[in-house]
Design a protein around this motif. Structure first.
Motif, PDB file in Angstrom:
ATOM      1  N   HIS A 138      31.629  17.972 -81.160  1.00  0.00           N
ATOM      2  CA  HIS A 138      32.343  17.941 -79.877  1.00  0.00           C
ATOM      3  C   HIS A 138      32.533  16.475 -79.499  1.00  0.00           C
ATOM      4  O   HIS A 138      31.590  15.775 -79.190  1.00  0.00           O
ATOM      5  N   HIS A 139      33.753  16.022 -79.513  1.00  0.00           N
ATOM      6  CA  HIS A 139      34.018  14.597 -79.316  1.00  0.00           C
ATOM      7  C   HIS A 139      33.698  14.113 -77.910  1.00  0.00           C
ATOM      8  O   HIS A 139      33.625  12.921 -77.656  1.00  0.00           O
ATOM      9  N   THR A 140      33.522  15.040 -76.985  1.00  0.00           N
ATOM     10  CA  THR A 140      33.297  14.627 -75.594  1.00  0.00           C
ATOM     11  C   THR A 140      31.868  14.879 -75.112  1.00  0.00           C
ATOM     12  O   THR A 140      31.566  14.670 -73.947  1.00  0.00           O
ATOM     13  N   LYS A 141      30.999  15.315 -75.997  1.00  0.00           N
ATOM     14  CA  LYS A 141      29.640  15.681 -75.586  1.00  0.00           C
ATOM     15  C   LYS A 141      28.926  14.532 -74.866  1.00  0.00           C
ATOM     16  O   LYS A 141      28.197  14.745 -73.907  1.00  0.00           O
ATOM     17  N   HIS A 142      29.127  13.305 -75.374  1.00  0.00           N
ATOM     18  CA  HIS A 142      28.486  12.134 -74.766  1.00  0.00           C
ATOM     19  C   HIS A 142      29.531  11.123 -74.286  1.00  0.00           C
ATOM     20  O   HIS A 142      29.275   9.924 -74.262  1.00  0.00           O
ATOM     21  N   GLU A 143      30.692  11.639 -73.911  1.00  0.00           N
ATOM     22  CA  GLU A 143      31.799  10.779 -73.477  1.00  0.00           C
ATOM     23  C   GLU A 143      31.365   9.837 -72.354  1.00  0.00           C
ATOM     24  O   GLU A 143      30.797  10.268 -71.354  1.00  0.00           O
ATOM     25  N   GLY A 144      31.612   8.536 -72.558  1.00  0.00           N
ATOM     26  CA  GLY A 144      31.306   7.557 -71.522  1.00  0.00           C
ATOM     27  C   GLY A 144      29.845   7.156 -71.449  1.00  0.00           C
ATOM     28  O   GLY A 144      29.462   6.306 -70.642  1.00  0.00           O
ATOM     29  N   LYS A 145      29.001   7.737 -72.273  1.00  0.00           N
ATOM     30  CA  LYS A 145      27.572   7.408 -72.251  1.00  0.00           C
ATOM     31  C   LYS A 145      27.300   6.135 -73.060  1.00  0.00           C
ATOM     32  O   LYS A 145      27.994   5.844 -74.034  1.00  0.00           O
ATOM     33  N   VAL A 146      26.273   5.412 -72.643  1.00  0.00           N
ATOM     34  CA  VAL A 146      25.831   4.216 -73.362  1.00  0.00           C
ATOM     35  C   VAL A 146      24.471   4.530 -73.976  1.00  0.00           C
ATOM     36  O   VAL A 146      23.553   4.959 -73.265  1.00  0.00           O
ATOM     37  N   ALA A 147      24.353   4.341 -75.286  1.00  0.00           N
ATOM     38  CA  ALA A 147      23.126   4.723 -75.992  1.00  0.00           C
ATOM     39  C   ALA A 147      22.548   3.537 -76.761  1.00  0.00           C
ATOM     40  O   ALA A 147      23.266   2.602 -77.133  1.00  0.00           O
ATOM     41  N   LEU A 148      21.242   3.603 -76.988  1.00  0.00           N
ATOM     42  CA  LEU A 148      20.566   2.645 -77.860  1.00  0.00           C
ATOM     43  C   LEU A 148      19.726   3.422 -78.858  1.00  0.00           C
ATOM     44  O   LEU A 148      18.955   4.301 -78.476  1.00  0.00           O
ATOM     45  N   GLU A 151      30.410  11.790 -81.011  1.00  0.00           N
ATOM     46  CA  GLU A 151      30.405  12.640 -79.820  1.00  0.00           C
ATOM     47  C   GLU A 151      30.779  11.872 -78.547  1.00  0.00           C
ATOM     48  O   GLU A 151      30.600  12.362 -77.440  1.00  0.00           O
ATOM     49  N   GLY A 152      31.290  10.647 -78.708  1.00  0.00           N
ATOM     50  CA  GLY A 152      31.888   9.943 -77.584  1.00  0.00           C
ATOM     51  C   GLY A 152      31.096   8.815 -76.956  1.00  0.00           C
ATOM     52  O   GLY A 152      31.576   8.161 -76.038  1.00  0.00           O
TER      53      GLY A 152
END
Length: 255
Positions: free
Chosen positions: A5-15, A34-35
């Motif tokens: 799902h390309h929008t599952k983490h849309e706009g999220k910032v991860a490390l 996943e975005g």
């Protein structure tokens, strides 16, 4: 990969720490797909650069060692400067080696408690300063924390310590809206089996055979199967899940 799902983490910032190979890299790939925008760290510059090149412009490599406070400060300063916040942390960096009781050295003890316990603790402690309500931390544990694998007591103890810490952190973060969970992967063959554990191809094949026989699913796991579990725990789908240990081991520890 079509099912992502390309929008599952849309706009999220991860490390993702320790993100240039193995379970870390698999998780970076999945979160990007996943975005999310994903920062990932590692000690080896060449591996980091190769991974960054393959991942494209939604991921950024930062060279750093989690056992060094100044490296952690530099990593989080970069994230703060560019994004101002952190929504997802996968505290994955770690290591281990085999050493039976009677042959364990002080240097081995210090090294792996330093990386796995101290390094993870300060990664999490510095990360929460940037984490808003609704963010999520996933710690990489191991099924060996509850199994007596021969010659693996130091590594297993570090992972058991992380499990214990997660329980306490959940209490410490009460009211902050930050969820913390730990995964416990089973046997998943990654480059670390050679680079960290020092196993050769024949030993790895032997390990895979025995691990497959021990698992009700009759096989070892794949890195992306761990990445999917991390993604789930880090996502809004897990919004009421905190403090759990999720075993990703084909049922090995459950029977």
């Amino acid at each position: 990969m079509t099912s992502i799902h390309h929008t599952k983490h849309e706009g999220k910032v991860a490390l993702v720490t320790g993100g240039s190979s193995g379970l870390g890299l698999a998780t970076v790939q999945r979160l990007v797909a996943e975005g999310a925008f994903v920062y990932f760290t590692g000690r080896r510059e060449a591996e980091l650069e190769a991974a960054a090149l393959a991942l494209g412009d939604h991921a950024q490599a930062i060279q750093g060692d989690i056992t060094r406070q100044e490296d952690l400060d530099r990593i989080f300063a970069r994230i703060k400067e560019r994004h101002g916040r952190l929504d997802i942390l996968f505290a994955n960096a770690g290591g281990g080696e085999f050493s039976p009781l009677g042959a364990i050295t002080e240097a081995q003890f210090d090294k792996y408690f330093g990386i796995n316990v101290k390094g993870t603790l300060f990664t999490v402690q510095k990360a929460i300063e940037l984490m808003p309500e609704g963010s999520a931390i996933v710690v990489n544990g191991s099924m060996v924390s509850i199994k007596g694998i021969p010659a693996f007591s130091i590594y297993a103890a570090t992972k058991a310590a992380l499990r214990s810490m997660v329980r306490t952190w959940v209490s410490d973060l009460r009211g902050r809206g930050i969820r913390v969970n730990i995964i416990a992967p089973g046997t998943i063959v990654t480059p670390g089996y050679k680079s960290e554990l020092g196993l050769n191809d024949e030993q790895i094949q032997d390990l895979v055979k025995h691990a497959s026989e021990a698992s009700p699913l009759g096989r070892v796991g794949q890195p992306d199967e761990v990445a999917k579990a991390v993604s789930f725990l880090a996502s809004d789908d897990a919004s009421y899940i905190t403090g759990v240990e999720l075993f990703i081991d084909g049922g090995t520890t459950q029977i």
